[in-house]
Each structure stands twice: as C-alpha cells, then as structure tokens.
Scaffold this active site. Sequence first.
Site, mmCIF file in Angstrom:
data_model
loop_
_atom_site.group_PDB
_atom_site.id
_atom_site.type_symbol
_atom_site.label_atom_id
_atom_site.label_comp_id
_atom_site.label_asym_id
_atom_site.label_seq_id
_atom_site.Cartn_x
_atom_site.Cartn_y
_atom_site.Cartn_z
ATOM 1 N N HIS A 465 43.608 56.758 33.753
ATOM 2 C CA HIS A 465 44.092 55.480 34.401
ATOM 3 C C HIS A 465 43.569 54.396 33.659
ATOM 4 C CE1 HIS A 465 46.800 52.778 37.228
ATOM 5 N NE2 HIS A 465 44.999 51.999 36.798
ATOM 6 N N GLU A 466 42.278 54.489 33.917
ATOM 7 C CA GLU A 466 41.688 53.197 33.618
ATOM 8 C C GLU A 466 41.134 53.510 32.164
ATOM 9 O OE1 GLU A 466 40.808 50.876 35.616
ATOM 10 O OE2 GLU A 466 40.901 52.019 37.296
ATOM 11 N N HIS A 469 43.929 51.570 30.713
ATOM 12 C CA HIS A 469 44.010 49.387 30.586
ATOM 13 C C HIS A 469 42.760 49.746 29.701
ATOM 14 C CE1 HIS A 469 45.515 48.695 34.545
ATOM 15 N NE2 HIS A 469 45.027 49.458 35.740
ATOM 16 N N HIS A 472 44.675 49.031 26.900
ATOM 17 C CA HIS A 472 45.491 47.820 26.268
ATOM 18 C C HIS A 472 44.559 47.160 25.996
ATOM 19 C CE1 HIS A 472 48.983 45.707 28.903
ATOM 20 N NE2 HIS A 472 49.249 45.857 27.497
HETATM 21 ZN ZN ZN Z 1 45.017 50.103 37.596
#
Ligand code: ZN
Length: 676
Positions: A465-466, A469, A472
């Site tokens: 998940h991180e 990011h 991104h």
């Molecule tokens: Zn998040």
Amino acid sequence: MDENPFFENWTTPFGLPPFDRIRPEHFPPAFDRGMTEQLAEIEAIAESTEAPSFANTVEAMERSGRLLGRVSRVFDNLDSSNTNDALEKVARDYAPKLAQHHMRIVLNAALFRRIAELHARRAALELAADQLRLLERHHLDFVRSGALLGPDERARMSAISERLATLHTLFGQNVLHDEKAWQLVLAEDDLAGLPEFIRAAAAQAAKERGLDGRHVITLARSSVEPFLTFSARRDLRQAAYEAWTRRGEHEGPHDNRPLIREILALRAEQARLLGYDTYAAYRLDDTMAKSAAAAGRLLSQVWEPAKRKAAAERGELQALARAEGMNAAIEPWDWRYYAERVRKQKYDIDEAEVKPYFVLDNMVRAAFDTASRLFGVNFVEKTGLPLYHPDVRAYEVRDAAGRHVGLFLHDNFARSGKQSGAWMSSYRDQESFDGDIAPIIVNNNNFAKGEPTLLSFDDAETLFHEFGHGLHGLLSRTRYPSQSGTAVRRDFVEFPSQIFEHWMSAPETLRAYARHSETGQPIPEDLLRRLLAARNFNQGFATVEYTAAALLDLEFHAHPAPETIDAARFEREVMEKIGMPAEIGVRHRPTHFQHLFAGGGYAAGYYAYLWAEVLDADGFAAFLEAGDVFDADLAARLKDIYAAGDTRDPMELYLAFRGRPPRIEALLKDRGLPVG
Ligand SMILES: [Zn+2]
C-alpha cells in the site's frame, strides 16, 4: 559555531539532506528565514506594477518558498519518524507560525486580485490543460481559505488556522506520549499461546527499552495486534486492549478530549464563515464524492451487509469459545483471538505456519519487481549514504533506459520516537518547469523488527500500500510542484496505493516471493490455496470496524454545535444509532483518531479509503478480465494515473484508464459481502 546546513547548497549524493549535520537547533532560524524569504517573494508578485499574467503570478508563486519547502519537508519527516523532545518543542513552537504564514499568503488581498483577474479571463489565456487546472486550483484554494471575506472574518480565519495547528500538534504528541508510557512486561507464564515470532519481536522490543532478556508488548499496532490475536491469557488481552483503546483518554496534561471539542468547534466556525452549514459540507465540496451525502451513501451500502457478515462470524467465534470452555460473551479483546482459531480450524491456516513465508526483504523485492514489470522502473540499493537512522535503506530508481527517476527511502521498523501507523512522504517532489527535479520519496512502516523480520499477510499488504503511494510520488511527471505526485483530492489519493495491494496477493507474486525464512522453499501450493481461500474470512469484522470509524468521522464533522461535544458520550451515541456490534471495537477511537485530529488531512475524509476501494477493486478487475495481472496495455494506462498527479480531474483519469465509470460490485465481492 558552524554553519546552518539549510543555508547551503547540498552537495550530498542525489541532493539528500545532509542528515549527519542537521540538528534540532538548525530548524528555528531556517524556518524564520524561509518564511521571510517567501513573504518577500509573495509581496513582489502581489505588488508588481506589471499586468498579471500566468507567468508573473501563478508560475512565480510555484517558484516561491523554496527554502521554506525544503526545511518543512525535512522537519516534518524527522518529527514523524525519528522525533525527540527538542524536535517536539520546535513542532509546538512553529506549527502556529507556519499556519499563520500560510494564511498571510492565501489572504493577501493584492495577490488574490491578480489571481481572480486571471481566473476571470482564463479561457482567453491560451493555457495548456495543466496550467488551466493549476490556475483554477489556486483560485479555489484562496476562496476556500477565505479570500472573498471581509477583513474581520479574514483575521478570524487566520487566528483559527493558527490555533488548529497547535491543537493538531498537541493531539499527535499526546498519542505518542501514551504509546511511550505504556508497556506490558511479560513473565514466563504470561507467554501462553504466543508463537515464536511474537516472542522474538517482544524480546527485541524489550531490548530496545533496556529490558534485555525480557518480553515486552507495546502499543504499536504491530506489537499489540498480534498479542491480541494469540495470547491465551484473557486477562492480559483485556489489559492490553484497554490500554490500546484508551490512548489519549487520560486525565491530566496529555488528555485529548478537550482538544477534540476545541478542534471541532473551530473547524465548524471556519465552515460557517465560508457559508457552509457544517465542516463536513465544506470539506466534501472539494472532493471526488462532492457531498457528505454521497460519501454517506457509499458507507451505508456496505454497513448493513457488513454487520450481517460480522454477526455470522461472531456466531462461529462464540461456538468455538464455548467448546473450549469460555462461556462469557465474546468481548472486543477476544475477537482477534477466537477469529484466528476459527480461521485455523476452517481453513487449516496457522499464522505461525504462514508467517515464515513472509520475510520482509523478500516482500520488498516483490514490491520492487512488481513495479518493474508494470511500469518499467528498477530499484538499486545505495549504501553508505548519510541517512537519519541506521534502519533506513535507500534505493536509486531508474527507468528501463537506465535514467535516474528518483530516490526511494525505506524506513520499515517500529521504534519509540516514531509515529504509529504507516505513511508515505517526500523529501523532494518531482517537478520540471524550471528544469527536471527528481523526487526523493520515503515510506514509513512500523513492523516489529526480527531476525529475519517476518510479516503477517496484512503487514505485507501495508508494505505494498505505502509503496503504491511511493510510486505515485516517484512516477510523477508533472510540470508544477503543487500538482506533483500525491497532490490529488483526498478521496482519490488512496487509489494508486490500494490498487497496488492487489499485486501482493496475486498468486504469481506469492509463488515467487513467499519463501520460507529458513529453507528458502516457496510456499506450498496447498497452503497458498488455503491462504487465498481465507482472504475474505473475518471481512465482516474488518468492514465493520472501519466503516464505524468513517461514519463516526462524518457525524463528528456534521455536528451542529461541536463545542458541546463530550467525545466519549458522542461516540457511544453514534455507535448506538448505527447499531455497532458490542463485541467489535471501532478501528480508531476519537482520542487517538490521528487521521482526524493530529492534522486536518483526513477530517471528514476517513471514508476516502472505501471510496477509493470502489475504484481499486473495479480497476484491478480490469487486469483479471484481461487474464493477465501484468497486461501491458492496462499497465501503461495505469502508469498514466501515477504520472498525472493533480494535472487532471480524477474521474477523467479513471475513465481514461478503465474506459467506463467505476462499479461497486468488485468491492463487495472482494470483501465477501452479499450483493444486495
Ligand atoms: Zn494510504
């Protein structure tokens, strides 16, 4: 006295902050000079005698505040992941000053006149799409900060922002205080039920706290959650659960209850000044969801099916408990324990059997390789760089042609002085309008360190998940810094992170990277099958604990008179109203709900995870429909979303990727919730 490193050009590798030379006392003068410089730059733009143009106003603003940005990013990162008393003091001193500084810019009347004038004739300016959006964004930010208000109201908006900054800082520091203050030292017969990996992590935590040879459970999620899952000692589970859920709720100087009331009242006042009935209405107006009603509708679509599923799960838990001679009703501190045992019974899965297959280093490699296959970037470890803690590892990111893309820092372990939870942040954002600037991105996790470090399935998901990011930030290809990477609407920012989680649990990934810590053997096919079959086990619980927190958030921020709120009583009333099952605790209780109160980012926005999950479940389904989770065309279109930052409307981005609007069915299926 030696020089302040913030006043020099950094000649470090990759332009990393010279961590080895930065000391807490360098921050106050650097903040002061950074603010002074930016105010002078802003004054020059606002008072310019030239007619306003995109270049001399909007681009000039993008160029302003370079020193302040650099200092703030280093400070925010260190204060979150490696803080101490000196940094905490700087945070308390400077949070209100920085908030005031920000308000001086967005409430500068002469500057706003120039932006408003440009905005009024934006169609005639012949701007590129990203520039037009940037202008509209700046205009909206000024308006939403109070630029259209009279002088008295503007002064009040500013005073409130300053006070809120202080309250947010204190709230977070109080939670950290309570986490540091509590520990459970286990005697030999307190270890009942704890598998080896928990004992090892507890021994490590003890060592870090100067209790060599003992076992310590802390209030870090990575410590207390496994304890609640495995400890056979109901009394100790209860003690740990109560300490965990009472963080921030103790009489005295670290009590977060009065802070909540004041924060909510001030937010509501700002919303009213801006013409909104409630803070929720104000916040949701500038999101993908557009209104609190739309966010609420999504939450209620999952709430009843989630409760039904949770009730069925409780039935199974209670039956097993009774069979084992535990005749009391299941309490919140029992749920994880019996759920784990039912999981074992139903799916023949034992966390202690699974865990050795999730070695941190292997899962990091899995995340990197997934990014390589999808997006063509490679990660090369760099050693010997000056970093801020020995646990942090650095990787240079390169594209397929070997060109530098950015630097990625991985800070994976729990320690005191580190905020709980997991998050992505940056030391430098990508931009290109004054020459190419490569990003420096950091991921923080709070895994319990071990030798080797073993993750749970959920931990591995958090890692991905991180890292989503992180991508991104790393894959950003925007021209302007304020559109870079994760600078998107709050209910869209979780899409790139959450969709990336799906590759962790893809069988392709698990077969290749889930290898036993001792033998190096891949996870046996039949264990893999059982593990995936158990994926939506306990999803009733998970959906209920999350959705209740999201509903509570919206209720708090839609309250008509928040200055009267007693947080605990209000929480009880909301839980009663929504019919919260008594044996499930809300995921974050108000006094340690840092998403809402340690900053404003997720205030009235905790629903964003579920909002984005509609998109990520539906988006990943596209890969499944294509029959290849690495489908090249889809991956290229997905990469466009990671690259776009805030240069385009999020729904437009999604439509370009998926070819149609998102549908909720994939989310309901993934969570095992009956489609109603
Ligand atoms: Zn998040």
